[in-house]
Enzyme design. Structure first.
Site, PDB file in Angstrom:
ATOM      1  N   ARG A 294      24.256 -61.794  60.816  1.00 20.46           N
ATOM      2  CA  ARG A 294      25.119 -61.265  61.492  1.00 20.46           C
ATOM      3  C   ARG A 294      26.391 -60.971  60.798  1.00 20.46           C
ATOM      4  O   ARG A 294      26.455 -61.392  59.560  1.00 20.46           O
ATOM      5  CB  ARG A 294      25.569 -62.277  62.695  1.00 20.46           C
ATOM      6  CG  ARG A 294      25.789 -63.519  61.861  1.00 20.46           C
ATOM      7  CD  ARG A 294      26.333 -64.710  62.826  1.00 20.46           C
ATOM      8  NE  ARG A 294      25.951 -66.047  62.397  1.00 20.46           N
ATOM      9  CZ  ARG A 294      27.035 -66.636  61.580  1.00 20.46           C
ATOM     10  NH1 ARG A 294      28.100 -66.068  61.025  1.00 20.46           N
ATOM     11  NH2 ARG A 294      26.567 -67.810  61.273  1.00 20.46           N
ATOM     12  N   ARG A 340      41.478 -69.985  59.083  1.00 18.23           N
ATOM     13  CA  ARG A 340      41.051 -69.834  60.758  1.00 18.23           C
ATOM     14  C   ARG A 340      42.210 -70.898  61.237  1.00 18.23           C
ATOM     15  O   ARG A 340      42.121 -72.026  61.046  1.00 18.23           O
ATOM     16  CB  ARG A 340      39.818 -70.384  60.599  1.00 18.23           C
ATOM     17  CG  ARG A 340      38.508 -69.917  59.930  1.00 18.23           C
ATOM     18  CD  ARG A 340      37.329 -70.436  60.443  1.00 18.23           C
ATOM     19  NE  ARG A 340      36.516 -69.600  59.475  1.00 18.23           N
ATOM     20  CZ  ARG A 340      34.903 -69.736  60.152  1.00 18.23           C
ATOM     21  NH1 ARG A 340      34.453 -70.208  60.933  1.00 18.23           N
ATOM     22  NH2 ARG A 340      34.129 -69.251  59.100  1.00 18.23           N
TER      23      ARG A 340
HETATM   24  P1  ADP Z   1      30.366 -68.143  59.562  1.00 23.66           P
HETATM   25  O1  ADP Z   1      29.423 -68.856  58.834  1.00 23.66           O
HETATM   26  O2  ADP Z   1      30.143 -66.696  60.166  1.00 23.66           O
HETATM   27  O3  ADP Z   1      31.768 -68.273  58.936  1.00 23.66           O
HETATM   28  P2  ADP Z   1      30.154 -70.210  61.737  1.00 23.66           P
HETATM   29  O4  ADP Z   1      29.016 -70.868  60.844  1.00 23.66           O
HETATM   30  O5  ADP Z   1      31.432 -71.128  61.496  1.00 23.66           O
HETATM   31  O6  ADP Z   1      30.527 -68.915  60.831  1.00 23.66           O
HETATM   32  O7  ADP Z   1      29.710 -69.892  62.845  1.00 23.66           O
HETATM   33  C1  ADP Z   1      30.407 -68.576  63.395  1.00 23.66           C
HETATM   34  C2  ADP Z   1      30.219 -68.564  64.932  1.00 23.66           C
HETATM   35  O8  ADP Z   1      28.943 -68.998  65.537  1.00 23.66           O
HETATM   36  C3  ADP Z   1      31.130 -69.915  65.589  1.00 23.66           C
HETATM   37  O9  ADP Z   1      31.691 -69.442  66.490  1.00 23.66           O
HETATM   38  C4  ADP Z   1      29.857 -71.138  65.753  1.00 23.66           C
HETATM   39  O10 ADP Z   1      30.512 -71.924  66.817  1.00 23.66           O
HETATM   40  C5  ADP Z   1      28.760 -70.228  66.087  1.00 23.66           C
HETATM   41  N1  ADP Z   1      27.525 -70.667  65.779  1.00 23.66           N
HETATM   42  C6  ADP Z   1      27.048 -71.056  64.612  1.00 23.66           C
HETATM   43  N2  ADP Z   1      25.687 -71.277  64.666  1.00 23.66           N
HETATM   44  C7  ADP Z   1      25.366 -71.332  65.908  1.00 23.66           C
HETATM   45  C8  ADP Z   1      24.054 -71.428  66.692  1.00 23.66           C
HETATM   46  N3  ADP Z   1      23.265 -72.103  65.999  1.00 23.66           N
HETATM   47  N4  ADP Z   1      24.283 -71.200  68.025  1.00 23.66           N
HETATM   48  C9  ADP Z   1      25.407 -71.163  68.627  1.00 23.66           C
HETATM   49  N5  ADP Z   1      26.543 -70.668  67.984  1.00 23.66           N
HETATM   50  C10 ADP Z   1      26.482 -71.046  66.662  1.00 23.66           C
END
Ligand code: ADP
Ligand code: ADP
Ligand code: MG
Length: 472
Positions: A294, A340
């Site tokens: 994503r 953030r």
């Molecule tokens: P990134 O790796 O894109 O920087 P994060 O790991 O912090 O971001 O996650 C991005 C977003 O997706 C956040 O809003 C987090 O709460 C959400 N998120 C991450 N993993 C999951 C999951 N398995 N199910 C639902 N939401 C998720």
């Protein structure tokens, strides 16, 4: 854009605003899905149109796949952008969109599936010749876990194969602590992901999190846009990200991006994705962690150093167009940092702080400063969703310039009404370890926060002591 005239945004907050902006840039109309509490948000006001898809709770709105697909079709959209979180990494949602004749702005369902189970992704990476962190397969019992842990050597991390957002992870130092940690990781994973499959990885001490941004199109082209360093984390969640990584050599940089392109090629990856690695400075090695299928929260630092618009590329790719540049066109310039800004109180263990934003005075706009946000003075931060208020991003000629610029921007950023992580960021950006590029993935938890708490306690006892001193 021939194939997409109107795009449906199946998300909220800053990323919804970000996607609407990309649509504007492409001359594509946008329809934003909103829950009942999000009707008047910035994204809703900026978009061509907003449609209410249900009550505030995400399970009643942003997670309702059928409702979103029906709303997209009903409003005459040709494509759906899922943003990050919510439905972005659900293969069934991608499939449902395609079935309804909607272009999914993301990878094919099979790619999401292939990478969704971390253990399966680890095997794919190994097939592509990329080392994983020494670790195990699924560990169903404490005995099995213990044998695996003894084989790789303590300390180990327990991880959830279906995991994300740092959930279901436990750091374990001795065999004695293993059974209880397994139990609590399993129940957390079951509650969060409906899947309690766990595995063991050797814990890499003083490690850096370094990840590579890739794009793939439906014409078979894969390019990478360099790496991001996301080592400043709290409880395995990213707080500050930068590009490029201050920790790796040019040789490692090239090996890492080649590995990422190889893995993406292996699954004929389409759209934007990120391959995460853990870098061990001691052995100068890197290992595959996982692939996120994503757009990521921290994508802006890559945009700043490459001058490319990743969300625009995502939409073009979904429309069947080729990536608008080649690998040779990707030039990295300068250094970018992102903080953030969450509605959380760092002084109270980062407790979420929903409520009305009274003052919202961001640093004045200038070159090299970017703010991705959906907030404004008077905005009511709802308690139903994650606490991200926005992302402050700076770009400068080099890392020390970027740190300087971020410190000024943070000093100027004034928010009242809700507690935010700005004071935390000010303290980290002012810290010698951060300046020296010496932080590791557990630095905030193990070194920075304990020192901060000690300082706070000392300040508190000094103020409590002063009235008696004054009375003397
Ligand atoms: P990134 O790796 O894109 O920087 P994060 O790991 O912090 O971001 O996650 C991005 C977003 O997706 C956040 O809003 C987090 O709460 C959400 N998120 C991450 N993993 C999951 C999951 N398995 N199910 C639902 N939401 C998720
Ligand atoms: P998630 O899906 O929750 O993002 P990851 O596997 O990406 O799970 O791990 C989250 C974070 O934990 C990483 O960003 C990294 O900083 C840290 N981490 C993961 N595995 C290890 C490891 N083996 N050793 C040290 N740190 C790790
Ligand atoms: Mg991760």
């Amino acid at each position: 854009m021939a194939a997409i005239k109107r795009l449906f945004v199946a998300n909220r907050g800053e990323i919804a605003v970000r996607i609407v902006r990309a649509c504007d840039r492409l001359g594509v109309e946008s329809v934003v899905a909103v829950s009942e509490v999000d009707r008047n948000t910035l994204a809703a006001r900026m978009a061509t149109r907003a449609v209410c898809i249900g009550p505030p709770a995400a399970t009643e709105s942003y997670l309702r796949a059928e409702t979103l697909v029906a709303a997209a079709c009903g409003t005459g959209c040709q494509a759906i952008h899922p943003g990050y979180g919510f439905l972005a990494e659900r293969p069934a949602f991608s499939r449902m969109c395609e079935k309804a004749g909607l272009l999914f702005v993301g990878p094919r369902a099979e790619s999401i599936e292939a990478m969704g189970e971390k253990l399966a992704a680890v095997h794919l990476a190994e097939q592509a010749g990329i080392a994983r962190v020494p670790g195990s397969g699924p560990v169903g019992t404490a005995e099995k876990a213990c044998r695996a842990a003894e084989r790789v050597g303590f300390p180990v991390l327990i991880k959830a194969s279906a995991g994300g957002g740092g959930r279901g992870m436990r750091l374990v130092h001795t065999a004695r602590d293993l059974p209880q940690a397994l139990d609590s990781a399993a129940s957390e994973a079951r509650a969060a992901f409906g899947d309690a499959t766990l595995y063991i990885e050797k814990f890499i001490g003083r490690a850096r999190h370094v990840e590579v941004q890739v794009l793939g199109d439906s014409h078979g082209r894969i390019v990478h846009l360099g790496e991001r360093d996301c080592s400043t984390q709290r409880r395995y969640q990213k707080l500050i990200e930068e590009a490029p990584s201050p920790a790796i050599s040019e040789r490692v940089r090239q090996q890492m991006s080649a590995a990422a392109v190889r893995l993406a090629g292996e699954v004929a990856y389409r759209n934007a994705g990120t391959i995460e690695f853990i870098y061990d400075p001691e052995g100068d090695n890197f290992y595959f962690l996982e692939m996120n299928t994503r757009i990521q929260v921290e994508h802006p630092v890559t945009e700043m150093v490459t001058s490319r618009d990743l969300v625009v590329e995502q939409i073009r790719i979904a429309a069947g167009e080729p990536i608008s540049f080649s690998q040779e066109d990707v030039k990295l310039e300068g250094h970018a940092i992102e903080c953030r800004i969450n509605a959380e109180d760092p002084a109270r263990n980062f407790a979420p702080c929903p409520g009305r934003i009274e003052t919202w005075n961001p640093p004045s706009a200038s070159t090299g400063i970017r703010l991705d946000t959906h907030c404004y003075a008077g905005y009511l931060v709802p308690p139903y969703y994650d606490s991200l208020l926005g992302k402050l991003i700076v770009h400068a000629a080099d890392r020390s310039g970027a740190i300087r610029s971020m410190r000024h921007a943070l000093a100027d950023f004034e928010i009242s009404g809700v507690a935010t992580t700005i004071p935390f960021h000010r303290a980290v950006l002012g810290h010698g370890d951060f300046r020296d590029g010496a932080v590791h993935t557990r630095w905030v938890d193990q070194e920075f926060m304990p020192a901060m708490s000690a300082l706070q306690a000392a300040a508190k006892s000094a103020t409590e002591a002063s009235p008696t001193q004054a009375a003397k």
